[in-house]
Scaffold this active site. Sequence first.
Site, PDB file in Angstrom:
ATOM      1  N   GLU A 128      -5.610  10.318   9.732  1.00 50.48           N
ATOM      2  CA  GLU A 128      -6.790  11.184   9.641  1.00 50.48           C
ATOM      3  C   GLU A 128      -6.328  12.639   9.650  1.00 50.48           C
ATOM      4  O   GLU A 128      -5.185  12.921  10.032  1.00 50.48           O
ATOM      5  CB  GLU A 128      -7.725  10.918  10.830  1.00 50.48           C
ATOM      6  CG  GLU A 128      -8.187   9.481  10.866  1.00 50.48           C
ATOM      7  CD  GLU A 128      -9.310   9.234  11.859  1.00 50.48           C
ATOM      8  OE1 GLU A 128      -9.726  10.184  12.551  1.00 50.48           O
ATOM      9  OE2 GLU A 128      -9.755   8.076  11.928  1.00 50.48           O
ATOM     10  N   SER A 133       0.969  11.030  13.257  1.00 53.73           N
ATOM     11  CA  SER A 133       1.940  10.380  14.152  1.00 53.73           C
ATOM     12  C   SER A 133       1.224   9.844  15.389  1.00 53.73           C
ATOM     13  O   SER A 133       1.519   8.755  15.883  1.00 53.73           O
ATOM     14  CB  SER A 133       3.007  11.380  14.593  1.00 53.73           C
ATOM     15  OG  SER A 133       3.623  11.975  13.473  1.00 53.73           O
ATOM     16  N   GLU A 374       4.866   6.579   6.625  1.00 49.95           N
ATOM     17  CA  GLU A 374       5.060   5.355   7.431  1.00 49.95           C
ATOM     18  C   GLU A 374       5.930   5.634   8.663  1.00 49.95           C
ATOM     19  O   GLU A 374       6.795   4.841   9.036  1.00 49.95           O
ATOM     20  CB  GLU A 374       5.641   4.223   6.569  1.00 49.95           C
ATOM     21  CG  GLU A 374       4.780   3.992   5.339  1.00 49.95           C
ATOM     22  CD  GLU A 374       4.613   2.559   4.904  1.00 49.95           C
ATOM     23  OE1 GLU A 374       4.884   1.650   5.704  1.00 49.95           O
ATOM     24  OE2 GLU A 374       4.166   2.363   3.761  1.00 49.95           O
ATOM     25  N   THR A 376       7.353   9.372  10.671  1.00 50.89           N
ATOM     26  CA  THR A 376       8.327  10.425  10.380  1.00 50.89           C
ATOM     27  C   THR A 376       9.687  10.087  10.990  1.00 50.89           C
ATOM     28  O   THR A 376       9.817   9.171  11.815  1.00 50.89           O
ATOM     29  CB  THR A 376       7.851  11.770  10.984  1.00 50.89           C
ATOM     30  OG1 THR A 376       7.790  11.608  12.412  1.00 50.89           O
ATOM     31  CG2 THR A 376       6.485  12.182  10.457  1.00 50.89           C
TER      32      THR A 376
END
Length: 392
Positions: A128, A133, A374, A376
């Site tokens: 969002e 993360s 997907e 960091t």
Amino acid sequence: MFELSQDHEDFRAVVRDFAEKEVAPNIAKWDAASYFPTDLVPKMGDLGLFGLVVPEEYGGAGDSGDFTSLCVAIEELGRVDQSIGITLSAGVGLGINPILTYGTEEQKQRFLPDLVAGRTLAGFGLTEPEAGSDAAASRTRAVRDGDEWVIDGAKAFITNSGTEITSVVTVTARTGTNADGSPEISAIMVPAGTPGFIVEPAYHKLGWHVSDTHGLTFEGCRVPVDNLLGEPGQGFKQFLKTLDDGRIAISALAVGCAQACLELATDYAKTRIAFGRPIGVNQGISFQLADLAVMVEGARLMTYKAAWLKDELHAGRRSVAEVKHAASIAKLYSTEAAVSATRIATQVFGGNGFMEEYPVARFYRDAKILEIGEGTSEVQRMLIARGLGLPA
Ligand SMILES: Cc1cc2nc3c(=O)[nH]c(=O)nc-3n(C[C@H](O)[C@H](O)[C@H](O)COP(=O)(O)OP(=O)(O)OC[C@H]3O[C@@H](n4cnc5c(N)ncnc54)[C@H](O)[C@@H]3O)c2cc1C
């Protein structure tokens, strides 16, 4: 495991041929126009690429496919173009996989055959504008109203969410509060075209121009309660599990990127003449290419070890923890190697490396996102440290 099986290598040759014939001649023009090649997707479906980890009853390869084959396909597509590679990687990892793993029989029958055939694509919306993360900070809400969920909120950067053939996007949303006060997060499938499901204009991206990425807005968007994917309140956990596989797939994409850079830069170093001799004669160039070869080898070994562990887990011989750890290690190393590889290759090409006529320029732009999507690099380091038993 020091080499893939003959079946895997034969399959690699088939995908390489496909990528060279169907993608390579068109990719510069698609990239310049930020064009998503819808017609390519069913061709990838015909080749069986979307069904490699899917049982036969939904149109997949069944026992003749495995996760390693999927990684081979992603690597080979990624060697020619990263956007096409991520279209497959996200199509399977984020689109098909959650439905296959957590869907009811009715949901699987409804969506999987078309997704596997490449007639449709699906996306997964976790991120969002203010929760990436820290995905648990998700603000999107789904409130039950009779037989329907009413969804309000926004998702950012969702791959394959706005193509002409996107059939469904699964989104995570707050559906309540747990006993400990934390948000209850569930996963809900929202079919394309549902009123209140707004696909925002495509982003203007640094790279991955040929991959479809949109922000999504939900305004009083109503879907049947049966569109819940898996157990209520398990959406976050389900998504974290989905990401473990996705990380290995991104690692394979990074191997394809680094491999392409190695091939392109080595050929160029043999033929580009400066000071009366090929530039590859200079150790300033040849040592960089030697380092690049080491990176490719390391990245490939880590990627296929993780893929092999994933297949062994599927066969009940390995643990989830082993796969998670190997996936994060492979993703971290391979994606950072790919970014370094593009920097080296572009430098070897000199001024030409800065020109879009040369594919290294596209790889240079495309590589950076590998260290971000997907999970960091920082998130991978956190996960690896946790796998070592360090306090969270
Ligand atoms: C092209 C593209 C496609 C994508 N596709 C999808 C998709 O299909 N579905 C989906 O759900 N998401 C998708 N994403 C989102 C992607 O997964 C997120 O961008 C990524 O997880 C990072 O989240 P963020 O952008 O909010 O960065 P942030 O979480 O805001 O992080 C910013 C920086 O801070 C660092 N950081 C954050 N917390 C810590 C910490 N505790 N310690 C150290 N460093 C920290 C991060 O590593 C990063 O460097 C996509 C993104 C892009 C750009």
